[in-house]
Design a protein around this motif. Sequence first.
Motif, PDB file in Angstrom:
ATOM      1  N   HIS A  64       0.805  -1.218   0.000  1.00  0.00           N
ATOM      2  CA  HIS A  64       0.000   0.000   0.000  1.00  0.00           C
ATOM      3  C   HIS A  64       0.840   1.271   0.000  1.00  0.00           C
ATOM      4  N   LEU A  65       2.028   1.231   0.576  1.00  0.00           N
ATOM      5  CA  LEU A  65       2.828   2.443   0.758  1.00  0.00           C
ATOM      6  C   LEU A  65       3.861   2.658  -0.334  1.00  0.00           C
ATOM      7  N   GLY A  66       3.819   1.856  -1.393  1.00  0.00           N
ATOM      8  CA  GLY A  66       4.730   2.052  -2.504  1.00  0.00           C
ATOM      9  C   GLY A  66       6.155   1.642  -2.181  1.00  0.00           C
ATOM     10  N   PHE A  67       7.075   2.043  -3.054  1.00  0.00           N
ATOM     11  CA  PHE A  67       8.514   1.816  -2.867  1.00  0.00           C
ATOM     12  C   PHE A  67       9.228   3.087  -3.292  1.00  0.00           C
ATOM     13  N   TYR A  68      10.131   3.532  -2.466  1.00  0.00           N
ATOM     14  CA  TYR A  68      10.861   4.757  -2.787  1.00  0.00           C
ATOM     15  C   TYR A  68      11.572   4.569  -4.129  1.00  0.00           C
ATOM     16  N   PRO A  69      11.300   5.430  -5.126  1.00  0.00           N
ATOM     17  CA  PRO A  69      11.839   5.227  -6.474  1.00  0.00           C
ATOM     18  C   PRO A  69      13.346   5.050  -6.526  1.00  0.00           C
ATOM     19  N   GLY A  70      14.075   5.829  -5.733  1.00  0.00           N
ATOM     20  CA  GLY A  70      15.530   5.718  -5.744  1.00  0.00           C
ATOM     21  C   GLY A  70      16.034   4.388  -5.219  1.00  0.00           C
ATOM     22  N   ASN A  71      15.216   3.731  -4.393  1.00  0.00           N
ATOM     23  CA  ASN A  71      15.580   2.405  -3.885  1.00  0.00           C
ATOM     24  C   ASN A  71      15.155   1.282  -4.825  1.00  0.00           C
ATOM     25  N   PHE A  72      14.193   1.575  -5.712  1.00  0.00           N
ATOM     26  CA  PHE A  72      13.577   0.518  -6.518  1.00  0.00           C
ATOM     27  C   PHE A  72      14.113   0.451  -7.946  1.00  0.00           C
ATOM     28  N   PHE A  73      14.086   1.559  -8.673  1.00  0.00           N
ATOM     29  CA  PHE A  73      14.385   1.520 -10.101  1.00  0.00           C
ATOM     30  C   PHE A  73      15.884   1.615 -10.386  1.00  0.00           C
ATOM     31  N   PRO A  74      16.444   0.702 -11.192  1.00  0.00           N
ATOM     32  CA  PRO A  74      17.840   0.844 -11.631  1.00  0.00           C
ATOM     33  C   PRO A  74      17.972   2.019 -12.594  1.00  0.00           C
ATOM     34  N   GLU A 309      10.926   2.758  13.337  1.00  0.00           N
ATOM     35  CA  GLU A 309       9.688   3.450  13.684  1.00  0.00           C
ATOM     36  C   GLU A 309       8.592   3.041  12.702  1.00  0.00           C
ATOM     37  N   SER A 310       7.411   3.599  12.853  1.00  0.00           N
ATOM     38  CA  SER A 310       6.264   3.247  12.023  1.00  0.00           C
ATOM     39  C   SER A 310       6.613   3.300  10.534  1.00  0.00           C
ATOM     40  N   TYR A 311       6.264   2.221   9.822  1.00  0.00           N
ATOM     41  CA  TYR A 311       6.526   2.160   8.378  1.00  0.00           C
ATOM     42  C   TYR A 311       5.785   3.296   7.669  1.00  0.00           C
ATOM     43  N   HIS A 312       4.550   3.546   8.066  1.00  0.00           N
ATOM     44  CA  HIS A 312       3.786   4.631   7.452  1.00  0.00           C
ATOM     45  C   HIS A 312       4.504   5.963   7.654  1.00  0.00           C
ATOM     46  N   ALA A 313       5.013   6.178   8.848  1.00  0.00           N
ATOM     47  CA  ALA A 313       5.744   7.419   9.122  1.00  0.00           C
ATOM     48  C   ALA A 313       7.014   7.493   8.276  1.00  0.00           C
ATOM     49  N   LEU A 314       7.700   6.372   8.122  1.00  0.00           N
ATOM     50  CA  LEU A 314       8.909   6.350   7.303  1.00  0.00           C
ATOM     51  C   LEU A 314       8.620   6.697   5.850  1.00  0.00           C
ATOM     52  N   SER A 315       7.448   6.254   5.355  1.00  0.00           N
ATOM     53  CA  SER A 315       7.110   6.521   3.953  1.00  0.00           C
ATOM     54  C   SER A 315       6.983   8.025   3.701  1.00  0.00           C
ATOM     55  N   HIS A 316       6.676   8.789   4.736  1.00  0.00           N
ATOM     56  CA  HIS A 316       6.657  10.250   4.626  1.00  0.00           C
ATOM     57  C   HIS A 316       8.038  10.779   5.011  1.00  0.00           C
ATOM     58  N   HIS A 317       9.002  10.419   4.207  1.00  0.00           N
ATOM     59  CA  HIS A 317      10.407  10.660   4.536  1.00  0.00           C
ATOM     60  C   HIS A 317      10.817  12.114   4.391  1.00  0.00           C
ATOM     61  N   GLY A 318      10.114  12.877   3.545  1.00  0.00           N
ATOM     62  CA  GLY A 318      10.496  14.271   3.334  1.00  0.00           C
ATOM     63  C   GLY A 318      11.914  14.425   2.836  1.00  0.00           C
ATOM     64  N   LYS A 319      12.435  13.393   2.171  1.00  0.00           N
ATOM     65  CA  LYS A 319      13.802  13.347   1.633  1.00  0.00           C
ATOM     66  C   LYS A 319      14.871  13.352   2.725  1.00  0.00           C
ATOM     67  N   ALA A 320      14.449  13.060   3.955  1.00  0.00           N
ATOM     68  CA  ALA A 320      15.430  12.967   5.040  1.00  0.00           C
ATOM     69  C   ALA A 320      16.265  11.707   4.845  1.00  0.00           C
ATOM     70  N   ASN A 322      18.174   9.854   6.751  1.00  0.00           N
ATOM     71  CA  ASN A 322      18.070   8.740   7.697  1.00  0.00           C
ATOM     72  C   ASN A 322      16.786   7.948   7.495  1.00  0.00           C
ATOM     73  N   ARG A 323      15.703   8.610   7.107  1.00  0.00           N
ATOM     74  CA  ARG A 323      14.453   7.895   6.868  1.00  0.00           C
ATOM     75  C   ARG A 323      14.514   7.085   5.572  1.00  0.00           C
ATOM     76  N   ILE A 324      15.142   7.633   4.569  1.00  0.00           N
ATOM     77  CA  ILE A 324      15.291   6.888   3.320  1.00  0.00           C
ATOM     78  C   ILE A 324      16.150   5.642   3.554  1.00  0.00           C
ATOM     79  N   GLU A 325      17.161   5.761   4.400  1.00  0.00           N
ATOM     80  CA  GLU A 325      17.993   4.593   4.731  1.00  0.00           C
ATOM     81  C   GLU A 325      17.165   3.534   5.459  1.00  0.00           C
ATOM     82  N   GLN A 326      16.265   3.974   6.339  1.00  0.00           N
ATOM     83  CA  GLN A 326      15.412   3.017   7.022  1.00  0.00           C
ATOM     84  C   GLN A 326      14.397   2.390   6.064  1.00  0.00           C
ATOM     85  N   LEU A 327      13.944   3.181   5.093  1.00  0.00           N
ATOM     86  CA  LEU A 327      13.062   2.624   4.062  1.00  0.00           C
ATOM     87  C   LEU A 327      13.778   1.537   3.271  1.00  0.00           C
TER      88      LEU A 327
END
Length: 431
Positions: A64-74, A309-320, A322-327
């Motif tokens: 439901h929360l997608g995948f961060y594009p930078g982590n997913f697409f080559p 922390e909460s996966y939902h909260a992580l998905s709202h990373h705001g380009k931070a 540390n949150r993208i690393e946790q994602l």
Amino acid sequence: MASVSDNPTITPSRYSMKYQIPLNRRRFLYGTSIALAIPTFESLSKGNTEAEQGPRRLVCVGNHLGFYPGNFFPEEDGKDYLPTSTLKPLEAHRADMTVLSHLDHQLNGGHKAVQGFLTGIKKEEASGFPTKNMSLDQAAAEHVGSDTRFPSITTGITNGTDMCWTRSGVHIPPVNNPAKLFQGLFIQASASSRETQRTRLKYRASILDALQESASALNRTLNAADQNKLDQYLTSVRDVERQLQMSNQWIDRPKPESPIEEIPDEERQQVDEVELFYELMALALQTDSTRVTTLETGLGFRTSELDLESYHALSHHGKAENRIEQLQVVESFLTTKLSNFITRLKEADIFDRTLIVFGSGMSDGSIHSNRDLPVLLAGGGLGHQGHIICPEDQHERIPLCNLWLSVLNWFGSDSERFGRSTGTFSLMDIA
């Protein structure tokens, strides 16, 4: 438990995937009218019959929360791409999967539009379509019919997910308890329970008969708009009738023996549920209890395996950072489970006849984007091409429903349209 030939090989271009779809006169004539969108046929025959090869199976996994594009697409296309953090756990299966970029349904709405991942149509827009917002898995389940005990099995890690929809636009809630799924697959009901079920089915059937008679009489007094509403209602009734007939057929048939111990109905950590659901899905396919199954991970997904922390909260990373690393950790966790599932299907020797759709109706959860959706296909005996980059230009973009239509054709359905499709999936124009 939810709603519980000759095959050509298609090779449009170096970006395409080889796969076989049933060929009949209607599809061939249809194909000639849109030749630019249909790949060329290499062969009109296949070596083995369907019975010799075994049935085809479809698995759809959505997050439901997608995948961060930078982590997913080559960044690179083709087979020699550098794997991203989300794809690294799948490296052992690189030759058996394809990642696709720049596909979506042109839907907006953030979390609400995620429901369109397997449909291409939001519930609010469904009334204008003949099959409403029916999802890919349910279209495939209709093709299977009563050949299996369960036309489809929908599962989910949490409540509140909304990936699967019937032809009449009704949401199918996922089974979110592995113990209940195990019981449905392997525990034979007692004679008294079966008799109670049989009586209940007869009672429901008699009600449906009465409703049909009343509707037929009422139809003669309605205007065109109300007749259309009544027709939608009768479509729902027919769906229920079909399910009743299937249930009756399987009431007294013995269930397969389970190769694993019974799962107790008790609380467990989410990591156990992910593993268990994948294991049960594999067993359901292996025992031919179903040929269509889905898995959803929802907004409240958590696991004790990851100290986050909460996966939902992580998905709202705001380009931070540390949150993208946790994602990266969470998303790698999800693809690791997928990798284990693929290994399990290979060990059971059913992977080449099973097509896995993996992805989400959301891309970057931080901005609630429903564009450039993360999509991955695995298995199915396809000639996988690594990473396919589809046209990004708005006037040339390929609808994701085109891919879903080709998936249905691979499965054996002779559908000529699905959702908002404009043809089958082809990349001839960018070869």
